[in-house]
Write an enzyme that holds these catalytic residues in place. Structure first.
Site, PDB file in Angstrom:
ATOM      1  CG  ASN A   8      -1.772   1.235   1.319  1.00  0.00           C
ATOM      2  OD1 ASN A   8      -1.772   2.091   0.431  1.00  0.00           O
ATOM      3  ND2 ASN A   8      -2.518   1.357   2.413  1.00  0.00           N
ATOM      4  N   GLY A  12       1.363   5.359   5.654  1.00  0.00           N
ATOM      5  CA  GLY A  12       2.397   6.133   6.344  1.00  0.00           C
ATOM      6  C   GLY A  12       2.902   7.300   5.523  1.00  0.00           C
ATOM      7  N   GLY A  67       0.235  -0.240   6.692  1.00  0.00           N
ATOM      8  CA  GLY A  67      -0.197  -0.088   8.066  1.00  0.00           C
ATOM      9  C   GLY A  67      -1.077  -1.221   8.532  1.00  0.00           C
ATOM     10  CG  ASP A  68      -2.060  -1.525  12.676  1.00  0.00           C
ATOM     11  OD1 ASP A  68      -1.042  -2.224  12.548  1.00  0.00           O
ATOM     12  OD2 ASP A  68      -2.246  -0.770  13.645  1.00  0.00           O
ATOM     13  CB  THR A  70      -1.888  -2.809   4.442  1.00  0.00           C
ATOM     14  OG1 THR A  70      -1.994  -1.423   4.095  1.00  0.00           O
ATOM     15  CG2 THR A  70      -1.455  -3.596   3.219  1.00  0.00           C
ATOM     16  CG  HIS A  72      -8.255  -5.476   8.841  1.00  0.00           C
ATOM     17  ND1 HIS A  72      -8.915  -6.005   9.924  1.00  0.00           N
ATOM     18  CD2 HIS A  72      -9.223  -5.182   7.932  1.00  0.00           C
ATOM     19  CE1 HIS A  72     -10.222  -6.030   9.693  1.00  0.00           C
ATOM     20  NE2 HIS A  72     -10.428  -5.531   8.495  1.00  0.00           N
ATOM     21  CD  GLU A  73      -7.998  -3.584   2.623  1.00  0.00           C
ATOM     22  OE1 GLU A  73      -7.473  -3.954   1.551  1.00  0.00           O
ATOM     23  OE2 GLU A  73      -8.585  -2.499   2.754  1.00  0.00           O
ATOM     24  CG  ASN A 224      -0.929 -15.341  23.608  1.00  0.00           C
ATOM     25  OD1 ASN A 224      -0.928 -15.518  22.394  1.00  0.00           O
ATOM     26  ND2 ASN A 224      -0.061 -15.932  24.402  1.00  0.00           N
ATOM     27  CD  GLU A 284      -9.301   0.224   7.878  1.00  0.00           C
ATOM     28  OE1 GLU A 284      -9.977   0.794   6.991  1.00  0.00           O
ATOM     29  OE2 GLU A 284      -8.158   0.608   8.218  1.00  0.00           O
TER      30      GLU A 284
END
Length: 311
Positions: A8, A12, A67-68, A70, A72-73, A224, A284
């Site tokens: 992506n 950032g 990032g998170d 990306t 995540h997807e 965890n 998201e």
């Protein structure tokens, strides 16, 4: 093993693009390159390679650079696919995934993994269900104040300026201050192990699969991502000023003993939300609840494989 980088370039404010540029200089193995072009594209790309890997029993390593959102997807696209490993190179503003999970930083680490992929670790994934909709989260899912902060942060042009000046970690704090006087609290009922508990003046409800959210806040210190449990954190019945002071302790995980914080641990929770409240999964947007809507927070075991550094 096939290696695919899913990048992506906007993450950032160009950090992902810069990291890839440096990484590829020392990368001495064959690879494929995919660039994301719109929200959800990384999931489509990951699904395509997961289908190929399953059909031909061909191991794939998918590495998300971003990032998170990306990561995540990408994980969404490979759930329960045994032939695919997921790696990541953190290049976003918050990078909570990189705090809760092991990530790659150098080309040599990636090369070693392709040679000795026995170091992969099986991970859980969090599940959020409402009505007929099922959403997944690798870090956390929230209803309330944190979701509101994520939404106004993602919609603001200021987030890009924070990233440009390498101040991404301050993004959540800035928008927290901005949202403090605007957000309206709500009430909930939590059902767990056959017992019910009502909470009033609730600021947020967060289900965590790993400790961090909001760019380094240790909201759930004991979480965890491979223990088959999630942790539910509720912050309620606290003034705005005291909430601000509470958040200053969250970075160090010192908030759990405060009276206004309630935490549960288990495989599943039902939460009735008594109002129209915004939600998120891994930062998201995840819609707005209906009045008295029941939300199910759960966990899926052995959902995906994390590629880790090999010594």
């Amino acid at each position: 093993m096939k290696v695919v980088f899913i990048i992506n370039e906007k993450a950032g404010n160009g950090a992902a693009k810069r990291k890839w540029k440096n990484l590829r200089k020392s990368l001495q193995i064959p690879y494929k390159l995919e660039y994301t072009e719109y929200p959800g594209h990384a999931t489509e790309i990951a699904k395509r390679y997961a289908t190929i890997a399953t059909k031909f029993s061909d191991k794939h390593l998918l590495i998300a650079i971003g990032g998170d959102g990306t990561v995540h997807e990408v994980v969404q696209g490979v759930i329960t696919t045994g032939e695919v490993y997921i790696g990541a190179i953190s290049a976003g503003s918050g990078n909570d995934f990189g705090r809760g999970y092991e990530t790659f930083t150098e080309a040599s680490e990636i090369v070693r993994f392709t040679q000795q992929h026995s170091n992969a670790k099986v991970m859980d994934i969090g599940v959020l269900q409402k009505n007929d909709e099922t959403l997944y989260y690798i870090n956390n899912a929230g209803i309330g104040f944190d979701a509101y902060i994520s939404k106004i942060s993602n919609e603001s042009k200021l987030k890009r300026y924070f990233n440009f000046f390498r101040l991404g970690k301050l993004t959540y704090v800035f928008f927290l201050l901005k949202a403090l006087n605007r957000f309206k609290t709500f009430s909930i009922k939590v059902i767990h192990n056959g017992e019910e508990q009502v909470y009033d003046n609730v600021w947020l409800v967060v289900a965590s699969n790993q400790p961090y959210f909001g760019g380094g806040m240790k909201i759930s210190p004991s979480s965890n991502p491979s223990d088959h449990n999630i942790e539910l954190t509720i912050i309620y019945n606290i003034s705005r000023l005291k909430l601000l002071l509470l958040f200053s302790t969250v970075f160090f995980g010192k908030h759990t003993g405060i009276k206004a914080v309630q935490q549960y641990s288990g495989e599943a929770f039902e939460v009735d939300i008594h109002g129209e409240v915004i939600g998120h999964t891994d930062g998201e947007f995840a819609g707005i609840t209906e009045k008295n809507q029941r939300i199910h927070f759960g966990v899926m075991h052995h959902a995906w494989h994390l590629a880790r550094k090999t010594s």
